[in-house]
Write a protein that holds these residues in place. Structure first.
Motif, short mmCIF file in Angstrom:
data_model
loop_
_atom_site.label_atom_id
_atom_site.label_comp_id
_atom_site.label_asym_id
_atom_site.label_seq_id
_atom_site.Cartn_x
_atom_site.Cartn_y
_atom_site.Cartn_z
N UNK A 193 -1.79 2.43 12.34
CA UNK A 193 -1.70 1.01 12.74
C UNK A 193 -2.55 0.74 13.98
N UNK A 194 -2.59 1.68 14.91
CA UNK A 194 -3.44 1.51 16.10
C UNK A 194 -4.91 1.43 15.71
N UNK A 195 -5.31 2.31 14.78
CA UNK A 195 -6.71 2.31 14.33
C UNK A 195 -7.02 1.04 13.54
N UNK A 196 -6.05 0.55 12.76
CA UNK A 196 -6.24 -0.71 12.03
C UNK A 196 -6.40 -1.87 13.01
N UNK A 197 -5.58 -1.89 14.04
CA UNK A 197 -5.66 -2.96 15.03
C UNK A 197 -7.04 -2.99 15.69
N UNK A 198 -7.54 -1.80 16.03
CA UNK A 198 -8.86 -1.72 16.66
C UNK A 198 -9.96 -2.16 15.69
N UNK A 199 -9.89 -1.73 14.42
CA UNK A 199 -10.91 -2.09 13.43
C UNK A 199 -10.88 -3.59 13.14
N UNK A 200 -9.70 -4.16 13.02
CA UNK A 200 -9.59 -5.60 12.76
C UNK A 200 -10.16 -6.41 13.92
N UNK A 201 -9.96 -5.91 15.15
CA UNK A 201 -10.53 -6.58 16.32
C UNK A 201 -12.05 -6.57 16.25
N UNK A 202 -12.63 -5.43 15.80
CA UNK A 202 -14.09 -5.34 15.63
C UNK A 202 -14.56 -6.36 14.61
N UNK A 203 -13.86 -6.43 13.47
CA UNK A 203 -14.25 -7.38 12.42
C UNK A 203 -14.16 -8.82 12.93
N UNK A 204 -13.13 -9.10 13.70
CA UNK A 204 -12.95 -10.45 14.24
C UNK A 204 -14.10 -10.83 15.15
N UNK A 205 -14.54 -9.86 15.99
CA UNK A 205 -15.68 -10.11 16.89
C UNK A 205 -16.97 -10.33 16.11
N UNK A 206 -17.02 -9.76 14.90
CA UNK A 206 -18.20 -9.94 14.06
C UNK A 206 -18.14 -11.24 13.27
N UNK A 207 -17.06 -12.03 13.46
CA UNK A 207 -16.94 -13.32 12.81
C UNK A 207 -16.15 -13.31 11.51
N UNK A 260 -9.95 0.96 4.26
CA UNK A 260 -9.29 0.48 3.05
C UNK A 260 -8.03 -0.32 3.41
N UNK A 261 -7.25 0.18 4.35
CA UNK A 261 -6.06 -0.54 4.79
C UNK A 261 -6.44 -1.92 5.35
N UNK A 280 0.86 -1.20 0.00
CA UNK A 280 0.00 0.00 0.00
C UNK A 280 0.89 1.24 0.00
N UNK A 281 0.50 2.21 -0.79
CA UNK A 281 1.11 3.55 -0.71
C UNK A 281 -0.01 4.56 -0.69
N UNK A 282 -0.15 5.27 0.40
CA UNK A 282 -1.16 6.32 0.51
C UNK A 282 -0.66 7.58 -0.19
N UNK A 283 -1.54 8.25 -0.90
CA UNK A 283 -1.21 9.49 -1.59
C UNK A 283 -2.13 10.59 -1.03
N UNK A 284 -1.53 11.56 -0.36
CA UNK A 284 -2.32 12.60 0.32
C UNK A 284 -3.26 13.32 -0.63
N UNK A 285 -2.76 13.62 -1.83
CA UNK A 285 -3.57 14.38 -2.80
C UNK A 285 -4.83 13.61 -3.22
N UNK A 286 -4.73 12.28 -3.28
CA UNK A 286 -5.88 11.44 -3.62
C UNK A 286 -6.89 11.45 -2.48
N UNK A 287 -6.38 11.37 -1.26
CA UNK A 287 -7.24 11.42 -0.07
C UNK A 287 -8.05 12.72 -0.06
N UNK A 288 -7.37 13.83 -0.38
CA UNK A 288 -8.04 15.13 -0.40
C UNK A 288 -9.09 15.19 -1.50
#
Length: 547
Positions: free
Chosen positions: A391-405, A285-286, A265-273
Motif C-alpha cells: 500500500x505504501x508503494x501504491x500510494x507513492x506510485x499513484x502520487x507520481x501518476x497524479x503529478x503526471x496529470x 498492476x494494483x 484483487x487477489x495476488x497469487x504468489x505462484x503466478x508472480x513467480x
C-alpha cells in the motif's frame, strides 16, 4: 473448564464416519510405491519404509482386539480439528480393546524427548470433542531428527509400553515422523510411527491427500472476516483494504478466500513467480485497478495478499536463497553488528545481482530477510508487513501518476493480517468429521501393523459415509530439497497449480471483480441446518473434484 453455550452444544455432535470405518476392518493393499522424485536418494535414506503400498480399509467379518498403548503428539502450528483426531484415535483404540491406553506428549515432540506426558482418559477427552485449538496437550516445534532424541524417546515409550506414536503435523513434522519410523524399524525396536496431515495452509496435499485438516475451517473463518471488511468497505466507500492471509509456502488460503468473497484483487504468489514479476510490476498492476475504479467513482476496494508473496518474487527469492546460505555459514560474523555495519557486510558478501536487489528493498524488509529463520530454516515472512509495503508503494506510485496529470482519485489504505484468528477456530462439520476419520484411520493403521504411514481419507466431496479411508507411505510424498545449506529429504509442498480449476476460476472472474464491486459476504461457519450449507467443502476441493 468453563464452556460456552456453543461448546456445550458442539460436544454432543457425533462426527460421521466412512462406512468402512464403522465396524471391523481389514486392509486392501495397492501396488508398491516410489517417492515423487529423487527415488534413489530417498530409497537409500529410508530402506525399511520405502516402496510400501498405499492401503485402503474395507469392511471385515473378523474383529481385531489388538492390545496397544498409543502416544500422540501435536506438532507445529495449530489447526482446527486436531482435538477430533485425538478423540477419533481414542474412541477407536478403546473400541478395539478397552484396556488400550492413550498418552499425550505435552507441548509437541519435545514432550517425547523430555518424558513430559499425561494419560488421556475419557473424562479428559470428552472435554475437547469438536473444539478448536491444541490446548488438550499443547503443541511445539521441536524437530525430531537426532539419534539422541530417538533413543531418549524410546525410554518413555518402553516405560509406558507404547506400541505406536501418532504425530499430527504438517509436511516438516510428517517428514520427522518418517525419519523416526525408519530409525525404529532399522533398529527392530517394534515401535510404529503414524502421521496425520495437518496444516491450515493447504500445501500438504497430493493425489492421496485431498486436503489437509484445518484448511476448511480456517478459510471459512478468514472468509467471514474478509466478507465483513468488504461490507464495511462498500458502506464507507473511502478505503482500500489490504488483507494479508496465512500461507507462507503457497497461496491456497488466499485463493480459497477469493473464491468465497470475490475481492477486487487477489495476488497469487505462484503466478508472480511464473511470470518473473518484480515488486514494481505488482505495484503497477494494483495501481491500474485502483485508478480504473477511481475513474468510475469507486475510491475503495479490497486486496488479498498471501503471506509468502515476498519469497515468490523471483529476484527476492534468489536473494533469500543466497541469504540462507550466508546466514548458515557466516551469520555469527554479522548478527551482532550494528544495522549499518550489518548491511554493509551482507552486501559485500552477495553476488552483484542479489546485492542490487537487496539495496532496493526498504531497510526493515532487508533486515528481516537477513536475520534469524524459523526452526525449519525458513524466512519468518509473517513478520514482514507485505500488506503495508504494497500500500505504501501504491500510494507513492499513484502520487507520481497524479503529478503526471493522470486521474487517480483519492487513495487511503487500511491494513489487516489474518493469521492466528483462524488457527484455533471451532472446527466446521467437515473438519470435525474429517479429523475424527483420520484419528480412526490412524488407530487402524497401528492395529494392522503399519509404520511410516500417514492416515488419509479420500472422496471428501461426497457424503462422509462414502469417504474412503486408508494410509499412504510417507516416503511416497518425499523428495530432496535444500534446507539450511544442506540437501534434506522432505515432503514435497503442494503449490497452487496454475493449470488447476480453482486458479482458472479466479482468472475467469478477476477482471470483472476488479472493475465492479462483486463482494460476497459468507458469514460465520454454520454448524446446524441444511447439509448443503453446513457440510459443504471448500470451493477449492469442490472445483478440484469437479463438483
Amino acid at each position: 473448564m468453563e464452556k460456552s453455550a456453543l461448546q456445550i452444544a458442539r460436544a454432543s455432535y457425533q462426527p460421521k464416519l466412512p462406512k468402512a470405518l464403522q465396524g471391523a476392518v481389514k486392509v486392501k493393499e495397492g501396488a508398491p510405491t516410489q517417492s515423487v522424485d529423487n527415488q534413489d536418494e530417498i530409497k537409500k535414506l529410508f530402506p525399511n519404509t520405502y516402496g510400501m503400498p498405499v492401503v485402503e480399509f474395507v469392511p471385515s467379518d473378523e474383529t481385531n482386539n489388538t492390545r496397544m498403548n498409543v502416544g500422540i503428539i501435536l506438532s507445529g502450528g495449530q489447526a482446527p480439528g486436531g482435538h477430533n483426531v485425538i478423540t477419533g484415535l481414542f474412541d477407536q483404540i478403546k473400541k478395539l480393546n478397552p484396556e488400550n491406553r492413550l498418552f499425550g506428549f505435552i507441548l509437541g515432540p519435545g514432550g517425547l524427548v523430555d518424558h513430559n506426558y499425561m494419560e488421556l482418559t475419557k473424562d479428559i477427552v470428552d472435554e475437547y470433542r469438536n473444539t478448536g485449538g491444541f490446548d488438550m496437550i499443547g503443541s511445539g516445534r521441536t524437530k525430531l531428527e537426532k539419534v539422541e532424541q530417538f533413543e531418549k524417546g524410546l525410554e518413555i515409550i518402553r516405560e509406558l509400553d507404547i506400541k505406536a506414536i501418532v504425530i499430527i503435523g504438517g509436511d516438516d513434522s510428517n517428514t520427522n515422523a518418517c525419519v523416526l519410523a525408519e530409525y525404529y524399524a532399522a533398529k527392530n525396536y517394534g515401535v510404529q510411527v503414524i502421521g496425520c496431515p495437518k496444516t491450515i495452509d493447504g500445501d500438504l496435499k497430493n493425489e492421496q491427500i485431498e486436503t489437509s485438516f484445518g484448511f476448511d475451517t480456517a478459510c471459512k473463518t478468514y472468509a467471514e472476516l474478509i466478507g465483513n471488511i468488504e461490507r464495511d468497505c462498500n458502506s464507507a466507500r473511502k478505503y482500500w483494504h489490504f488483507i494479508k492471509v496465512m500461507g507462507r509456502s503457497a497461496s491456497h488460503i488466499a485463493l480459497e478466500c477469493a473464491l468465497q468473497c470475490q475481492p477486487n484483487v487477489c495476488l497469487i504468489s505462484e503466478e508472480v513467480e511464473k511470470n518473473d514479476m518484480t515488486l514494481n510490476q505488482i505495484v503497477d498492476q494494483l495501481c491500474e485497478t485502483i485508478a480504473y475504479r477511481a475513474s468510475n467513482g469507486y475510491n475503495f476496494g479490497t486486496v488479498i495478499v498471501p503471506e509468502g508473496l515476498i519469497e515468490f518474487i523471483p529476484a527476492i527469492g534468489r536473494l533469500i536463497d543466497e541469504l540462507n546460505d550466508l546466514l548458515a555459514l557466516h551469520g555469527a560474523d554479522y548478527k551482532d553488528l550494528d544495522k549499518k555495519a550489518q548491511r554493509e557486510y551482507i552486501i559485500s558478501h552477495l553476488t552483484p545481482d542479489n546485492a542490487a536487489t537487496f539495496k532496493t528493498l526498504p531497510a526493515g524488509v532487508a533486515r528481516q530477510l537477513s536475520l534469524d529463520r524459523d526452526p525449519h530454516g525458513n524466512v519468518q515472512v509473517s513478520l514482514i508487513e507485505t500488506e503495508k509495503l504494497l500500500s505504501d508503494m501504491c500510494e507513492a506510485r499513484l502520487a507520481e501518476w497524479k503529478n503526471e496529470g493522470r486521474y487517480v482519485g483519492s487513495f487511503a489504505a487500511q491494513h489487516h493480517f489474518f493469521g492466528y484468528e483462524g488457527r484455533c477456530a471451532a472446527p466446521s462439520n467437515f473438519d470435525s468429521d474429517y479429523c475424527y476419520a483420520l484419528g480412526t484411520s490412524a488407530a487402524q493403521l497401528i492395529a494392522n501393523g503399519k509404520t511410516g504411514y500417514m492416515a488419509i481419507v479420500k472422496n471428501t466431496t461426497a457424503s462422509a459415509e462414502e469417504w474412503i479411508a486408508g494410509g499412504v507411505p510417507i516416503t511416497m510424498m518425499m523428495n530432496m530439497e535444500r534446507r539450511n545449506g544442506e540437501m534434506k529429504p522432505v515432503i514435497k509442498k503442494a503449490l497452487v497449480e496454475l493449470d488447476g480449476k480453482p486458479y482458472k476460476e479466479l482468472v475467469a472472474n478477476r477482471d470483472h471483480w476488479a472493475k465492479e464491486t462483486c463482494y460476497i459476504y459468507p458469514g460465520p461457519i454454520q454448524y446446524w441446518g441444511p447439509s448443503d450449507v453446513c457440510d459443504q467443502p471448500t470451493k477449492t476441493l469442490a472445483l478440484e473434484q469437479g463438483k
